[in-house]
Design a protein around this motif. Structure first.
Motif, PDB file in Angstrom:
ATOM      1  N   ALA A   1       0.842  -1.198   0.000  1.00 39.57           N
ATOM      2  CA  ALA A   1       0.000   0.000   0.000  1.00 39.57           C
ATOM      3  C   ALA A   1       0.874   1.244   0.000  1.00 39.57           C
ATOM      4  CB  ALA A   1      -0.903  -0.022   1.218  1.00 39.57           C
ATOM      5  N   ALA A   3       2.031   4.932   1.019  1.00 42.07           N
ATOM      6  CA  ALA A   3       1.944   5.697   2.267  1.00 42.07           C
ATOM      7  C   ALA A   3       2.928   6.849   2.224  1.00 42.07           C
ATOM      8  CB  ALA A   3       2.251   4.807   3.459  1.00 42.07           C
ATOM      9  N   LEU A  21       1.865   4.365   7.882  1.00 39.60           N
ATOM     10  CA  LEU A  21       1.051   3.201   7.561  1.00 39.60           C
ATOM     11  C   LEU A  21       0.776   2.449   8.859  1.00 39.60           C
ATOM     12  CD1 LEU A  21      -0.004   2.045   4.872  1.00 39.60           C
ATOM     13  CD2 LEU A  21       1.962   0.526   4.868  1.00 39.60           C
ATOM     14  N   CYS A  22      -0.496   2.324   9.200  1.00 43.18           N
ATOM     15  CA  CYS A  22      -0.874   1.684  10.457  1.00 43.18           C
ATOM     16  C   CYS A  22      -0.358   0.244  10.493  1.00 43.18           C
ATOM     17  CB  CYS A  22      -2.392   1.715  10.615  1.00 43.18           C
ATOM     18  SG  CYS A  22      -2.942   1.059  12.217  1.00 43.18           S
ATOM     19  N   ALA A  25      -3.609  -2.848  10.213  1.00 41.15           N
ATOM     20  CA  ALA A  25      -4.175  -3.401   8.976  1.00 41.15           C
ATOM     21  C   ALA A  25      -3.652  -2.671   7.734  1.00 41.15           C
ATOM     22  CB  ALA A  25      -5.694  -3.353   9.017  1.00 41.15           C
ATOM     23  N   SER A  26      -2.486  -2.027   7.866  1.00 35.71           N
ATOM     24  CA  SER A  26      -1.803  -1.372   6.737  1.00 35.71           C
ATOM     25  C   SER A  26      -2.622  -0.273   6.061  1.00 35.71           C
ATOM     26  CB  SER A  26      -1.354  -2.402   5.701  1.00 35.71           C
ATOM     27  OG  SER A  26      -0.435  -3.291   6.281  1.00 35.71           O
ATOM     28  N   ASN A  27      -3.400   0.467   6.848  1.00 30.75           N
ATOM     29  CA  ASN A  27      -4.118   1.627   6.323  1.00 30.75           C
ATOM     30  C   ASN A  27      -3.284   2.880   6.588  1.00 30.75           C
ATOM     31  OD1 ASN A  27      -6.736   0.432   5.482  1.00 30.75           O
ATOM     32  ND2 ASN A  27      -6.793  -0.172   7.627  1.00 30.75           N
ATOM     33  N   PRO A  28      -3.440   3.924   5.756  1.00 29.88           N
ATOM     34  CA  PRO A  28      -2.685   5.156   5.972  1.00 29.88           C
ATOM     35  C   PRO A  28      -3.088   5.822   7.298  1.00 29.88           C
ATOM     36  CG  PRO A  28      -3.755   5.161   3.810  1.00 29.88           C
ATOM     37  CD  PRO A  28      -4.259   3.973   4.552  1.00 29.88           C
ATOM     38  N   CYS A  38      -5.109   6.455  12.650  1.00 25.94           N
ATOM     39  CA  CYS A  38      -5.672   5.683  11.556  1.00 25.94           C
ATOM     40  C   CYS A  38      -7.177   5.898  11.588  1.00 25.94           C
ATOM     41  CB  CYS A  38      -5.344   4.200  11.728  1.00 25.94           C
ATOM     42  SG  CYS A  38      -6.126   3.175  10.472  1.00 25.94           S
ATOM     43  N   ASN A  39      -7.723   6.391  10.497  1.00 30.87           N
ATOM     44  CA  ASN A  39      -9.153   6.696  10.466  1.00 30.87           C
ATOM     45  C   ASN A  39     -10.026   5.491  10.115  1.00 30.87           C
ATOM     46  OD1 ASN A  39      -8.978   9.429  11.232  1.00 30.87           O
ATOM     47  ND2 ASN A  39      -8.301   9.957   9.177  1.00 30.87           N
ATOM     48  N   VAL A  40      -9.420   4.304   9.961  1.00 33.07           N
ATOM     49  CA  VAL A  40     -10.205   3.100   9.671  1.00 33.07           C
ATOM     50  C   VAL A  40     -10.611   2.404  10.975  1.00 33.07           C
ATOM     51  CG1 VAL A  40     -10.237   0.874   8.485  1.00 33.07           C
ATOM     52  CG2 VAL A  40      -9.118   2.835   7.417  1.00 33.07           C
ATOM     53  N   HIS A  41      -9.618   2.076  11.824  1.00 35.92           N
ATOM     54  CA  HIS A  41      -9.910   1.397  13.090  1.00 35.92           C
ATOM     55  C   HIS A  41      -9.537   2.250  14.300  1.00 35.92           C
ATOM     56  CE1 HIS A  41      -9.366  -2.078  10.207  1.00 35.92           C
ATOM     57  NE2 HIS A  41     -10.620  -2.199  10.606  1.00 35.92           N
TER      58      HIS A  41
END
Length: 77
Positions: A1, A3, A21-22, A25-28, A38-41
């Protein structure tokens, strides 16, 4: 991913490059308050990359940096 890289100057004057990169779960991650989020989790990290809350357990990856005269080189190894 893909980043971004955050280049942070520490209180001691050293430069630290953090891969934004978190580690959960490898989200930005983005800048948030006095650190990253991390705005996903919703994992949060301080400016040193250490997790403060959320599901992430590992710190953000620190990339090796080198000061070369007036340049800062970040190694993407």
């Amino acid at each position: 991913a893909a980043a971004d890289i955050a280049l942070i100057k520490t209180k001691t004057g050293e430069w630290k490059a953090l891969l934004m990169l978190c580690t959960h779960a490898s989200n930005p991650v983005t800048f948030y308050g006095s650190g990253f989020r991390c705005n996903v989790h919703f994992s949060e990290f301080n400016l040193s990359g250490v997790p403060q809350s959320g599901p992430a357990q590992k710190p953000l990856k620190i990339l090796p940096t080198e000061i070369n005269k007036e340049n800062i080189v970040i190694r993407l190894s």
